[in-house]
Design an enzyme around this catalytic site. Sequence first.
Site, PDB file in Angstrom:
ATOM      1  N   GLU A   1       0.837  -1.191   0.000  1.00 12.73           N
ATOM      2  CA  GLU A   1       0.000   0.000   0.000  1.00 12.73           C
ATOM      3  C   GLU A   1       0.873   1.242   0.000  1.00 12.73           C
ATOM      4  O   GLU A   1       1.979   1.240   0.533  1.00 12.73           O
ATOM      5  CB  GLU A   1      -0.883   0.019   1.253  1.00 12.73           C
ATOM      6  CG  GLU A   1      -1.900  -1.098   1.255  1.00 12.73           C
ATOM      7  CD  GLU A   1      -2.791  -1.060   2.489  1.00 12.73           C
ATOM      8  OE1 GLU A   1      -3.630  -1.959   2.602  1.00 12.73           O
ATOM      9  OE2 GLU A   1      -2.664  -0.155   3.322  1.00 12.73           O
TER      10      GLU A   1
ATOM     11  N   GLY B   1       6.813  -1.511   6.179  1.00  8.79           N
ATOM     12  CA  GLY B   1       8.206  -1.948   6.184  1.00  8.79           C
ATOM     13  C   GLY B   1       9.145  -1.052   6.946  1.00  8.79           C
ATOM     14  O   GLY B   1       8.803   0.062   7.337  1.00  8.79           O
TER      15      GLY B   1
ATOM     16  N   CYS C   1      -1.188   6.374   9.757  1.00  6.28           N
ATOM     17  CA  CYS C   1       0.008   5.711  10.299  1.00  6.28           C
ATOM     18  C   CYS C   1      -0.362   4.419  11.004  1.00  6.28           C
ATOM     19  O   CYS C   1      -1.241   4.396  11.859  1.00  6.28           O
ATOM     20  CB  CYS C   1       0.710   6.606  11.316  1.00  6.28           C
ATOM     21  SG  CYS C   1       1.069   8.246  10.731  1.00  6.28           S
TER      22      CYS C   1
HETATM   23  N1  SAH Z   1       9.282   1.088  10.148  1.00  6.68           N
HETATM   24  C1  SAH Z   1       9.480   2.510  10.086  1.00  6.68           C
HETATM   25  C2  SAH Z   1       8.599   3.153   9.053  1.00  6.68           C
HETATM   26  C3  SAH Z   1       7.119   3.129   9.364  1.00  6.68           C
HETATM   27  S1  SAH Z   1       6.613   4.756   9.606  1.00  6.68           S
HETATM   28  C4  SAH Z   1       9.291   3.105  11.458  1.00  6.68           C
HETATM   29  O1  SAH Z   1       8.941   2.381  12.365  1.00  6.68           O
HETATM   30  O2  SAH Z   1       9.580   4.282  11.646  1.00  6.68           O
HETATM   31  C5  SAH Z   1       5.053   4.566  10.296  1.00  6.68           C
HETATM   32  C6  SAH Z   1       4.927   5.342  11.571  1.00  6.68           C
HETATM   33  O3  SAH Z   1       3.622   5.123  12.126  1.00  6.68           O
HETATM   34  C7  SAH Z   1       5.928   4.869  12.623  1.00  6.68           C
HETATM   35  O4  SAH Z   1       6.331   5.930  13.420  1.00  6.68           O
HETATM   36  C8  SAH Z   1       5.082   3.915  13.410  1.00  6.68           C
HETATM   37  O5  SAH Z   1       5.599   3.656  14.675  1.00  6.68           O
HETATM   38  C9  SAH Z   1       3.784   4.672  13.451  1.00  6.68           C
HETATM   39  N2  SAH Z   1       2.624   3.852  13.805  1.00  6.68           N
HETATM   40  C10 SAH Z   1       2.501   2.523  13.691  1.00  6.68           C
HETATM   41  N3  SAH Z   1       1.281   2.140  14.118  1.00  6.68           N
HETATM   42  C11 SAH Z   1       0.640   3.254  14.503  1.00  6.68           C
HETATM   43  C12 SAH Z   1      -0.659   3.513  15.014  1.00  6.68           C
HETATM   44  N4  SAH Z   1      -1.523   2.509  15.219  1.00  6.68           N
HETATM   45  N5  SAH Z   1      -0.986   4.787  15.284  1.00  6.68           N
HETATM   46  C13 SAH Z   1      -0.123   5.790  15.055  1.00  6.68           C
HETATM   47  N6  SAH Z   1       1.102   5.607  14.563  1.00  6.68           N
HETATM   48  C14 SAH Z   1       1.487   4.358  14.305  1.00  6.68           C
END
Ligand code: SAH
Length: 359
Positions: free
Chosen positions: A109, A176, A350
Amino acid sequence: MQPKNVLPQDDADTGKNYVKRDLKALTHKELAALVEELGQPSFRVGQIESWVWEKGASSFDDMTNLPKTLRTALAERCTLGGVKQIACQKSQDGSRKYLLGFNDGTSVECVGMPSGPRLTVCASTQAGCGMKCAFCATGASGLTRSLTAGEIYDQVAHVRDDFGARVTGVVMMGQGEPFANYDATLAALRKLNSPNGMGIGARHLTVSTCGIIPMITRFSKEPEQFTLAVSLHSAVQRTRDMLMPGVKRYSLLRLYDAMGEYAERTGRRPTYEYALIRGVNDTEEELTYLCDFCRDTLCHVNLIQLNEVPGSKFQPASERRANEFVRRLGSVGVEATIRQSRGADIDAACGQLKQRLSM
Ligand code: SAH
């Protein structure tokens, strides 16, 4: 001197036994070697690259300034990758979420987020994710595979073409972990940055990592001014270990040092992402630790209200807590903002990007 033409001259010689390589996955050097092997002058390399990256050619036959024999030879040896749109959902806020498929049937996606004259793309660097963050939908089904540079680039090209607009920024914040696929991510960033690609300024190209320290160090040594974001989510070790088990071995202490070195070496301000989760990382203790972690360092804290993920026990914090985080961080000199997630109504926010979506 005319180079000797060693291209196949007729169909009888169309070596059908080549294992085809993805042309976008070739480095400049590898492409130059292939062009030389085909007995073609080196200026063809630039022409091919322009077709592939700038003009987004979907077939070798589109490459009209190449001799027909070269087009045929390339088509026999290489694929042009390319993505197929499987589905697209449109949010009320103008964002669009795409499910895009690659040649081997893998899908990812990505999201396009328009805002006035700007268009930001949130791209995936892997299909699925192996990091297993407790609050994230992507991690739930594990990692399928890493994407190639071309597959990362093609997502951005697809969004550009669908909106019919110039892409002004890209965030590697889709599915990822970019730093678990470092080389392809960097190669894609370089093509997005290059005037021979999309010409997007390096500062408008952001990589987000869950905190793989050796790669943060490596990233700090890259010559381009790409932007770095780190998913922090807690400055308390035991909380972070629970939320982000995939990076347990990289302690907060080491992260703190690595980020200090990053800021010193690059002079750039990294962002910490912090998804506020009720009763987990929004408490007074957590806030105190977060202030200590960030105080007197070069950083910006991006607070995000947790987006709810089906089947998850975690809930977003209250608005009052979010505002209190901004106020307290500000009182110790740390810039913090509350970021509104885009596309929440279509599960494009996110942490809501999954391997497959039901559309
Ligand atoms: N793997 C990398 C790239 C993903 S970025 C990383 O972890 O940074 C996606 C962002 O959304 C990351 O900061 C992740 O922690 C956040 N995220 C994941 N699940 C989420 C949720 N349920 N609510 C808000 N942010 C979330």
